[in-house]
Design an enzyme around this catalytic site. Sequence first.
Site, short mmCIF file in Angstrom:
data_model
loop_
_atom_site.label_atom_id
_atom_site.label_comp_id
_atom_site.label_asym_id
_atom_site.label_seq_id
_atom_site.Cartn_x
_atom_site.Cartn_y
_atom_site.Cartn_z
N GLN A 40 -4.26 -2.31 9.88
CA GLN A 40 -4.20 -3.34 9.26
C GLN A 40 -4.54 -4.00 10.02
O GLN A 40 -4.22 -4.57 11.72
CB GLN A 40 -2.79 -2.89 8.90
CG GLN A 40 -2.60 -5.07 7.75
CD GLN A 40 -3.15 -4.38 6.47
OE1 GLN A 40 -2.80 -3.57 5.91
NE2 GLN A 40 -3.49 -5.71 6.46
N ASP A 99 -11.23 2.42 3.96
CA ASP A 99 -11.17 1.83 3.73
C ASP A 99 -12.74 1.12 3.80
O ASP A 99 -13.04 -0.11 3.68
CB ASP A 99 -10.96 0.70 5.45
CG ASP A 99 -9.57 -0.27 4.92
OD1 ASP A 99 -9.21 -0.44 4.08
OD2 ASP A 99 -8.56 -0.64 6.02
N LYS A 150 1.48 -0.70 0.46
CA LYS A 150 0.09 0.01 -0.41
C LYS A 150 0.64 0.88 0.25
O LYS A 150 0.58 2.16 -0.88
CB LYS A 150 -0.89 0.57 1.41
CG LYS A 150 -1.69 -1.36 0.96
CD LYS A 150 -2.81 -1.34 2.60
CE LYS A 150 -3.92 -2.56 2.18
NZ LYS A 150 -4.64 -2.66 3.41
#
Length: 299
Positions: free
Chosen positions: A102, A125, A58
């Site tokens: 994460q 997200d 990412k």
Amino acid sequence: MEKKEGFLKIDGKKVSATIKEEIAEAVKELKKAGENPPHLAAILVGEDGASQTYVAAKVKACEQVGFESTLVRLDEQVSEEELLKEIQKINDNPEIHGLIVQLPLPKHISVEKVTAQIRPEKDVDGFTPANVGRMTLGWPAYISATPNGIVELLKRYEIETSGKHCVVIGRSHIVGSPMSILMARNDHPGNCTVTLTHSRTQNLNEIARSADILIVAIGKAGFVTAEMVKPGAVVIDVGIHRIPDDSKKNGYRLIGDVVFDEVSKIASAITPVPGGVGPMTIASLLHNTLLAAQEKIYS
């Protein structure tokens, strides 16, 4: 569109590269207008190998499209309170547009509390209750990256969804459940009749065989075989699993939730693993971050 051996290969790697080019151009336009480039922050807790790989990918993707990025590394033993404070620091930083934490997190930390701590405006997200609710209502929202990536693949490959029967196998909050909502919405792609199935579903094989569009996100390697797929169906394979393979230099190969060699012979279109849905996830995350910088969702 790329047809191969009678079926359409839905190439997520190619589409994601195109999306990254589009995002990079948008970043150049922002800079020309005197705006700061999009800035994504990621919090990584612990030393999980897979998580480190995902976060590194990412960060690299941010560099490729001209984003700024910040990686916050925290010890495996960090307290829940300390993690929530780190999230709040980023929430309060106007120079950071998007924030991801994460997963998975250590067992002593509540995923629900962590998710709720992220400001919806920075939740690129798409996991917060605010964004899930807005998505469900059809309002502007950050849509979680994998479902959003699948929708984008269907759109760019001009796969007709209106009036079709879509069967989703798997009901996770990250993929299956939001996917079922997106495919049922009055939108394009969308307007499907949707059946959401899972490990407790009776007559799963029969239901799967009735699908015009079959989206498989059950997390079991090789779960869907040819006998579960209607000839001519569009098959989207979300799974990714590493299995031993002595013929490969690294000793393993990647497969999905679908037995590709069997199903590709009867499907009209299918995503490969790797190179199908996977690359679209990061592309969608970058797109959400761009939207955050442009203030297009929460304006």
